[in-house]
Design a protein around this motif. Structure first.
Motif, PDB file in Angstrom:
ATOM      1  N   VAL A 141      -8.414  42.838  29.820  1.00 34.18           N
ATOM      2  CA  VAL A 141      -7.916  42.708  28.460  1.00 34.18           C
ATOM      3  C   VAL A 141      -8.869  41.793  27.704  1.00 34.18           C
ATOM      4  CG1 VAL A 141      -6.023  41.857  27.036  1.00 34.18           C
ATOM      5  CG2 VAL A 141      -5.538  43.061  29.166  1.00 34.18           C
ATOM      6  N   ASP A 142      -9.317  42.248  26.579  1.00 36.06           N
ATOM      7  CA  ASP A 142     -10.277  41.503  25.770  1.00 36.06           C
ATOM      8  C   ASP A 142      -9.535  40.591  24.806  1.00 36.06           C
ATOM      9  OD1 ASP A 142     -12.247  40.728  23.825  1.00 36.06           O
ATOM     10  OD2 ASP A 142     -13.494  42.398  24.531  1.00 36.06           O
ATOM     11  N   VAL A 143      -9.901  39.307  24.796  1.00 40.94           N
ATOM     12  CA  VAL A 143      -9.213  38.368  23.910  1.00 40.94           C
ATOM     13  C   VAL A 143      -9.413  38.735  22.439  1.00 40.94           C
ATOM     14  CG1 VAL A 143      -9.285  36.437  25.539  1.00 40.94           C
ATOM     15  CG2 VAL A 143     -11.179  36.760  23.940  1.00 40.94           C
ATOM     16  N   ARG A 144     -10.468  39.469  22.132  1.00 41.37           N
ATOM     17  CA  ARG A 144     -10.679  39.878  20.734  1.00 41.37           C
ATOM     18  C   ARG A 144      -9.598  40.848  20.267  1.00 41.37           C
ATOM     19  NH1 ARG A 144     -16.764  41.921  21.373  1.00 41.37           N
ATOM     20  NH2 ARG A 144     -15.657  42.971  23.077  1.00 41.37           N
ATOM     21  N   ASP A 145      -9.061  41.611  21.206  1.00 38.66           N
ATOM     22  CA  ASP A 145      -8.001  42.547  20.838  1.00 38.66           C
ATOM     23  C   ASP A 145      -6.729  41.821  20.407  1.00 38.66           C
ATOM     24  OD1 ASP A 145      -9.648  44.656  21.487  1.00 38.66           O
ATOM     25  OD2 ASP A 145      -8.933  44.751  23.556  1.00 38.66           O
ATOM     26  N   TYR A 146      -6.656  40.536  20.700  1.00 36.12           N
ATOM     27  CA  TYR A 146      -5.458  39.780  20.377  1.00 36.12           C
ATOM     28  C   TYR A 146      -5.750  38.707  19.330  1.00 36.12           C
ATOM     29  CZ  TYR A 146      -3.502  42.428  24.107  1.00 36.12           C
ATOM     30  OH  TYR A 146      -3.066  43.479  24.865  1.00 36.12           O
TER      31      TYR A 146
ATOM     32  N   THR B 285     -12.400  28.934  14.161  1.00 33.84           N
ATOM     33  CA  THR B 285     -11.008  29.369  14.191  1.00 33.84           C
ATOM     34  C   THR B 285     -10.382  29.045  15.544  1.00 33.84           C
ATOM     35  OG1 THR B 285     -11.585  31.182  12.707  1.00 33.84           O
ATOM     36  CG2 THR B 285      -9.480  31.328  13.864  1.00 33.84           C
ATOM     37  N   ASP B 286      -9.141  28.535  15.522  1.00 39.58           N
ATOM     38  CA  ASP B 286      -8.443  28.224  16.764  1.00 39.58           C
ATOM     39  C   ASP B 286      -7.978  29.526  17.419  1.00 39.58           C
ATOM     40  OD1 ASP B 286      -6.948  27.276  18.854  1.00 39.58           O
ATOM     41  OD2 ASP B 286      -5.736  25.905  17.660  1.00 39.58           O
ATOM     42  N   ASP B 287      -8.594  29.847  18.556  1.00 40.77           N
ATOM     43  CA  ASP B 287      -8.281  31.087  19.264  1.00 40.77           C
ATOM     44  C   ASP B 287      -7.266  30.887  20.386  1.00 40.77           C
ATOM     45  OD1 ASP B 287      -9.991  32.727  17.771  1.00 40.77           O
ATOM     46  OD2 ASP B 287     -11.726  32.122  18.949  1.00 40.77           O
ATOM     47  N   SER B 288      -6.567  29.743  20.390  1.00 39.98           N
ATOM     48  CA  SER B 288      -5.639  29.449  21.490  1.00 39.98           C
ATOM     49  C   SER B 288      -4.571  30.524  21.634  1.00 39.98           C
ATOM     50  CB  SER B 288      -4.971  28.087  21.258  1.00 39.98           C
ATOM     51  OG  SER B 288      -5.924  27.058  21.156  1.00 39.98           O
ATOM     52  N   ALA B 289      -3.940  30.897  20.527  1.00 37.47           N
ATOM     53  CA  ALA B 289      -2.860  31.878  20.594  1.00 37.47           C
ATOM     54  C   ALA B 289      -3.361  33.224  21.072  1.00 37.47           C
ATOM     55  CB  ALA B 289      -2.202  32.007  19.214  1.00 37.47           C
ATOM     56  N   ALA B 290      -4.571  33.616  20.656  1.00 38.96           N
ATOM     57  CA  ALA B 290      -5.139  34.892  21.085  1.00 38.96           C
ATOM     58  C   ALA B 290      -5.365  34.895  22.592  1.00 38.96           C
ATOM     59  CB  ALA B 290      -6.451  35.146  20.344  1.00 38.96           C
ATOM     60  N   PHE B 291      -5.856  33.794  23.147  1.00 38.71           N
ATOM     61  CA  PHE B 291      -6.074  33.714  24.590  1.00 38.71           C
ATOM     62  C   PHE B 291      -4.751  33.857  25.339  1.00 38.71           C
ATOM     63  CE2 PHE B 291     -10.285  32.781  23.647  1.00 38.71           C
ATOM     64  CZ  PHE B 291     -11.037  32.473  24.764  1.00 38.71           C
TER      65      PHE B 291
END
Length: 761
Positions: free
Chosen positions: A189-194, A202-208
């Motif tokens: 699963v690619d974190v970019r998809d989320y 940008t804070d990517d915590s939620a996407a991870f």
């Protein structure tokens, strides 16, 4: 993968033939105007190029065309919108694929890219095909990245430029092209998809976390980019890092599936940061008891403050292990020793405190204290700036009054001193390569059972392991190698020490230490030292040798068994406990030294293997067993194996108790001492008083305080050869050194006797 098939989603817009009421001249949202009965729009059933199409005249600045039905936007699903268009008459417009992004409540999601690249029409009748890709992730080739907040879209196109032109538009297509990205999506699963952007801002915590939640057994893939994680992120899936992560110190990355240092290095890029973050996770994750370094060598440019790496904890007492790797120091000013000189006052009534300390705020906790009357390995354990006071790890032996002190704060590869308590921690199969630039490990202020096993501490500049207080309680050092950086120096020039301890119950087992000034300084009691090899010689003729192990407690209650003591000696001292306490104290008590190999070569004749060094008058031996040892000097003999260093005071031999010195072997050692000592005396001429001289073979040159037995080896005769059957009485502690005894008979006699003399009672 085609979600339109596998999940029953309807993506393809209805053809224009189904009615222009399905197509909006606005955003496509409910209630917006449609092209039904619009004067500038008509359905053309037969076109030479299109089976059925929309003929549209541009009359607005931005002439919009949007499908009224909501097209779903799902994580991991990528849609391609395709439009075929041609100019018919009038001005040539510019065309672009466009959309409107909506959330679950039907509200607009702002701040997103909702148009693709523009294309200008330049000739009549020429069919121009446009396409654009929309999806949640920032993947290569995606024109409109909409992230996780978008639930659906209304898609179509925009006509811009000059008004008046007429175009014909073929039925618009929307298809699932997720398969284009299947190369890295089939098993992960690619974190970019989320919604992860990887822009470093940008804070990517939620996407991870969202990607991890959706993984369901698959790997989470972090593609190239810089991902700022502003909050603690826990990932329960296996993670593959191509991109790099940055985080604030207090935020944690908890990798519960594959918890090892190589994974953190892949995540953070920097080995030092990765080590700190992995240690932070080790102390904040109950799923793992150990951090495997994966055999990696970590290059370290400055001291690693282990507590600062875990700012949410100042104490820790759950078992944790770091194993299987190397840390190597490289040249840096960060390793420079801090040196502060200050005046302070010391009083024997408060033996672990300096008061009225000048410049106290600049004296680091953990600094070594030097000055007149200061013993070895005394450290600053606490500092009270307002009171101008310092707490010390041990008392000073002769520093009463006010004087100048020097405080040296060495720098360590791993510094745990920021923890108030740190217990049950192990380093296993780890090499600390200090390269003569720094020291290796500084322990926490308090703690129990710090364990070092199967490790190498290589070339520390000043210290291998330092205890500044009681973080060494119950410390275990097993099967480790301590390699000095001072091997090329003479013994007198060396200053580095492999380890010290202030608290009790230390175990040193099966270690090897090479060419330090001292192997170990043990200021506590109940120590077990077994099976170690420590050697400290040099090539100097009649060379000086320093202590291999220093026991700095009078009541030692320690055992030294099966060690190889090579070109150094065992020193028993009380420099941190110098005041005799004959009410509750025991003086020099409870020492067991058995079955060791003692070897020296090219040493001065006064060198000895066992040295007792009293500080303060009145001390005595009270329980000591020295047995089964092998004492050997090569390349020259020595006077004796044991002695008292009376630099400050000597022992009170009138109080010696419970000393066994027996069963040892001596080679090139002149005084072959024992207690009890068997002495054979031949009196060739008659005398009523026979003086028995042990000739220096009582241990430590002690006094003759007892006779266990007297046996006649032949007839005891008068001058006329008359045999006499009687026993003499004994006068003890005779001679200037009180090491002789006298046998007193009732008359002048001659003969030969064997005695068993003792230095104790």
């Amino acid at each position: 993968m085609n979600k339109a098939i596998t999940e029953g989603l309807v993506l393809m817009p209805a053809p224009f033939a189904a009615g222009l009421d399905l197509w909006s001249s606005g955003n496509g949202t409910p209630g917006s105007d449609t092209y039904e009965d619009a004067l500038n729009a008509a359905y053309v059933a037969a076109d030479q190029d299109f089976d059925g199409c929309l003929e549209l005249q541009k009359i607005d600045t931005v002439q919009k065309l949007r499908y009224m039905t909501e097209t779903p936007i799902l994580p991991g699903c990528y849609l391609r919108i395709t439009v075929r268009i041609k100019a018919i008459s009038g001005n040539f417009p510019t065309v672009r694929i466009a959309g409107w992004a909506g959330d679950r409540g039907g509200d607009h999601v702002g701040g997103l890219t909702e148009t693709a690249a523009e294309v200008a029409l330049t000739s009549y009748g020429e069919i121009v095909e446009l396409s654009a890709i929309v999806g949640t992730g920032n993947r290569g080739g995606v024109d409109m990245v909409w992230g996780m907040a978008v639930d659906h879209g209304h898609f179509g196109l925009d006509l811009t430029g000059a008004n008046g032109g007429v175009v014909r538009i073929d039925d618009i297509e929307i298809v699932d092209i997720t398969g284009v990205f299947l190369r890295d999506m089939l098993s992960q699963v690619d974190v970019r998809d989320y919604g992860a952007l990887g822009d470093g801002i940008t804070d990517d915590s939620a996407a991870f976390e969202a990607a991890d939640a959706a993984a369901d057994g698959r790997r989470v893939f972090v593609p190239e980019g810089s991902y700022w994680l502003g909050e603690t992120v826990t990932l329960d899936s296996e993670v593959v890092f191509e991109g790099r992560v940055t985080m604030p110190t207090e935020a944690m990355l908890l990798l519960t599936k594959d918890f090892d240092l190589p994974r953190y290095v892949a995540a953070f890029g920097s080995e030092e940061i990765a080590f700190r973050k992995a240690f932070q996770a080790l102390l904040n994750n109950s799923d793992h008891e150990s951090l495997d370094m994966g055999g990696r060598k970590i290059t370290v440019t400055g001291p690693i403050d282990m507590q600062a790496a875990v700012p949410n904890k100042t104490a820790y007492s759950t078992r944790r292990v770091i194993r299987n790797g190397q840390l190597e120091a490289v040249e840096s000013a960060a390793w420079d020793t801090e040196v502060v000189t200050s005046r302070a006052t010391y009083a024997t009534e408060d033996p672990k405190r300096l008061t009225d300390v000048d410049n106290v705020a600049n004296i680091p906790i953990g600094a070594l204290v030097e000055g007149n009357g200061v013993g070895r390995e005394v450290y600053v354990t606490d500092r009270r700036v307002g009171a101008g006071e310092l707490t010390l790890s041990g008392p000073l032996y002769d520093a009463a009054g006010r004087q100048s002190y020097t405080f040296r704060s060495f720098k360590y590869l791993l510094d745990f001193s920021g923890f108030t308590n740190f217990s049950k921690f192990s380093l296993s199969d780890v090499e600390l390569q200090c390269e003569g630039l720094c020291s290796a490990i500084r322990l926490a202020q308090t703690g129990t059972t710090f364990h070092l096993r199967d490790c190498f501490i290589s070339r520390p500049k000043d210290r291998g392991i330092t205890s500044i207080a009681t973080g060494c309680q119950g410390m275990l050092i097993d099967r480790c190698n301590f390699l000095s950086a001072e091997g090329s120096l003479t013994v007198e020039e060396r200053s580095s020490i492999a380890l010290n301890a202030n608290a009790n119950d230390v175990k040193l087992r099966h270690n090897r230490a090479e060419k330090f000034r001292h192997f170990a300084f043990l200021a506590g009691s109940n120590n077990v030292v077994i099976g170690n090899h420590f050697f400290q010689g040099d090539g100097e003729a009649d060379g000086v040798r320093t202590a291999g192990i220093i026991f700095a407690q009078t009541y030692c209650s320690s055992t030294l068994v099966g060690n190889y003591v090579d070109n150094c000696h065992i020193e028993w001292t009380n420099e941190q406990d110098q005041i005799p306490d004959f009410v509750s104290g025991y003086s020099f008590s409870a020492m067991n030294i058995t079955d060791n190999i003692f070897l020296s070569g090219r040493v001065a004749s006064w060198f000895s293997y066992l040295v007792v060094k009293p500080y303060g008058a009145g001390h005595f031996l009270n329980g000591m067993n020295v047995s089964g040892n092998m004492f050997r000097s090569i390349n020259g003999s020595i006077d004796r194996a044991e002695r008292v260093d009376d630099s400050f005071a000597t022992l009170d031999f009138s109080k010696t108790k419970n000393v066994t010195f027996a069963g040892n072997s001596f080679h090139a050692v002149n005084a072959q001492v024992m207690n009890p000592l068997r002495v054979r005396h031949n009196q060739p001429s008659v005398a009523s008083s026979w003086t028995i001289d042990p000739e220096g073979e009582l241990p430590f040159g002690a006094e003759a305080r007892g006779v266990d037995s007297i046996v006649a080896l032949d007839h005891i005769r008068t001058s006329g050869s008359t045999e006499v059957f009687e026993m003499p009485y004994v006068l003890l502690r005779q001679g200037s050194d009180k090491d002789k005894v006298k046998l007193v008979w009732s008359q002048a006699l001659r003969g030969e006797v064997a005695l068993s003399l003792r230095i104790d009672t």
